[in-house]
Structures are given as structure tokens and as C-alpha cells.
Design a protein around this motif. Structure first.
Motif, PDB file in Angstrom:
ATOM      1  N   GLN A   1       0.842  -1.194   0.000  1.00  0.00           N
ATOM      2  CA  GLN A   1       0.000   0.000   0.000  1.00  0.00           C
ATOM      3  C   GLN A   1       0.872   1.238   0.000  1.00  0.00           C
ATOM      4  OE1 GLN A   1      -2.539  -0.687   3.454  1.00  0.00           O
ATOM      5  NE2 GLN A   1      -4.194  -1.327   2.082  1.00  0.00           N
TER       6      GLN A   1
ATOM      7  N   TYR B   1       1.188  11.218  -8.072  1.00  0.00           N
ATOM      8  CA  TYR B   1       1.096   9.832  -7.637  1.00  0.00           C
ATOM      9  C   TYR B   1       2.481   9.266  -7.382  1.00  0.00           C
ATOM     10  CZ  TYR B   1      -3.559  10.096  -9.780  1.00  0.00           C
ATOM     11  OH  TYR B   1      -4.847  10.453 -10.121  1.00  0.00           O
TER      12      TYR B   1
ATOM     13  N   GLN C   1      -2.961   6.670  -4.120  1.00  0.00           N
ATOM     14  CA  GLN C   1      -4.242   7.256  -4.538  1.00  0.00           C
ATOM     15  C   GLN C   1      -4.088   8.660  -5.099  1.00  0.00           C
ATOM     16  OE1 GLN C   1      -3.132   7.360  -1.488  1.00  0.00           O
ATOM     17  NE2 GLN C   1      -3.481   9.505  -0.897  1.00  0.00           N
TER      18      GLN C   1
END
Length: 126
Positions: free
Chosen positions: A3, A95, A118
Motif C-alpha cells: 500500500q 502519484y 491514490q
């Protein structure tokens, strides 16, 4: 699962500075080469900066050379994008991206990265 979470975006006047951060969790951060990309409204995503797995190599797009710096702190699982002398043309969603790779190669194409954050909005006012 890997993540990526970006932070640090915001509104700044032209000529100002921002520092973006991207924290990576889920796997051993030090084995990932990292990149920053941006996408402005109505435009394609473009490469901004890349850094290899141990920070010994970095690369910047021509449009940001001399103004932006990419760095990483493997102890903090974080990659940074220091942005100075910001221009209205730098306005975009930024990003961070990760690719599982060691070595000196610096990837500049989005498809070379397997993991994405994100995004964080950067707006530069004139």
C-alpha cells in the motif's frame, strides 16, 4: 499486499515549495524502486522522478530538473518529492509508484510500476 499513501499536497503560490511524502507498507520497502508521476486535467500521466532501491540513483523529468528533488528514507519506508520554485504548470495530481526491483535502472514509464498510491493534489496559483 503493498500500500502506498501520499501526503503533502495543497495550494501554493507560484515560486513556493511543497514536499510530498509517500509511505509504503506491506512489504520490505528497501527492495522497491520508487517513482513519482503526475496527471493534470485533460492530460496524460507523465513521469516526474524516480529513485532506485537504495537511493544511489535518481532521475528527473527535464521539466522539473533544477527545481525538484527525489529522496528516500528506507528506515521510514518513505519516499519524498521536494518541489521548489513551483509553477502553475506543475498543477496536477501527483502519484507515487513502486516496482519490486533492485539495481541501478530507473523506470520512467508508468507500466513498469506495479503499485500506485491514490494521489495527492498540488495546485500552484499564479
Amino acid at each position: 499486499q503493498v500500500q502506498l499513501v501520499e501526503s503533502g499536497g495543497g495550494l501554493v503560490q507560484a515560486g513556493g515549495s511543497l514536499r510530498l511524502s509517500c509511505v509504503v507498507s506491506g512489504r520490505t520497502f528497501s527492495i522497491y524502486a520508487m517513482g513519482w508521476f503526475r496527471q493534470a486535467p485533460g492530460k496524460e500521466r507523465e513521469f516526474v522522478a524516480a529513485i532506485n532501491w537504495n537511493g544511489s540513483g535518481t532521475g528527473l523529468a527535464d521539466s522539473v530538473k533544477g527545481r525538484f528533488t527525489i529522496s528516500r528514507d528506507n528506515a521510514k519506508n518513505t519516499v519524498y518529492l521536494q518541489m521548489n520554485i513551483l509553477k502553475p504548470g506543475d498543477t496536477a495530481v501527483y502519484y507515487c509508484a513502486a516496482r519490486n526491483a533492485i539495481g541501478t535502472y530507473l523506470a520512467r514509464q508508468g507500466h513498469e510500476y506495479g503499485y500506485w498510491g491514490q494521489g495527492t493534489q498540488v495546485t500552484v496559483a499564479s
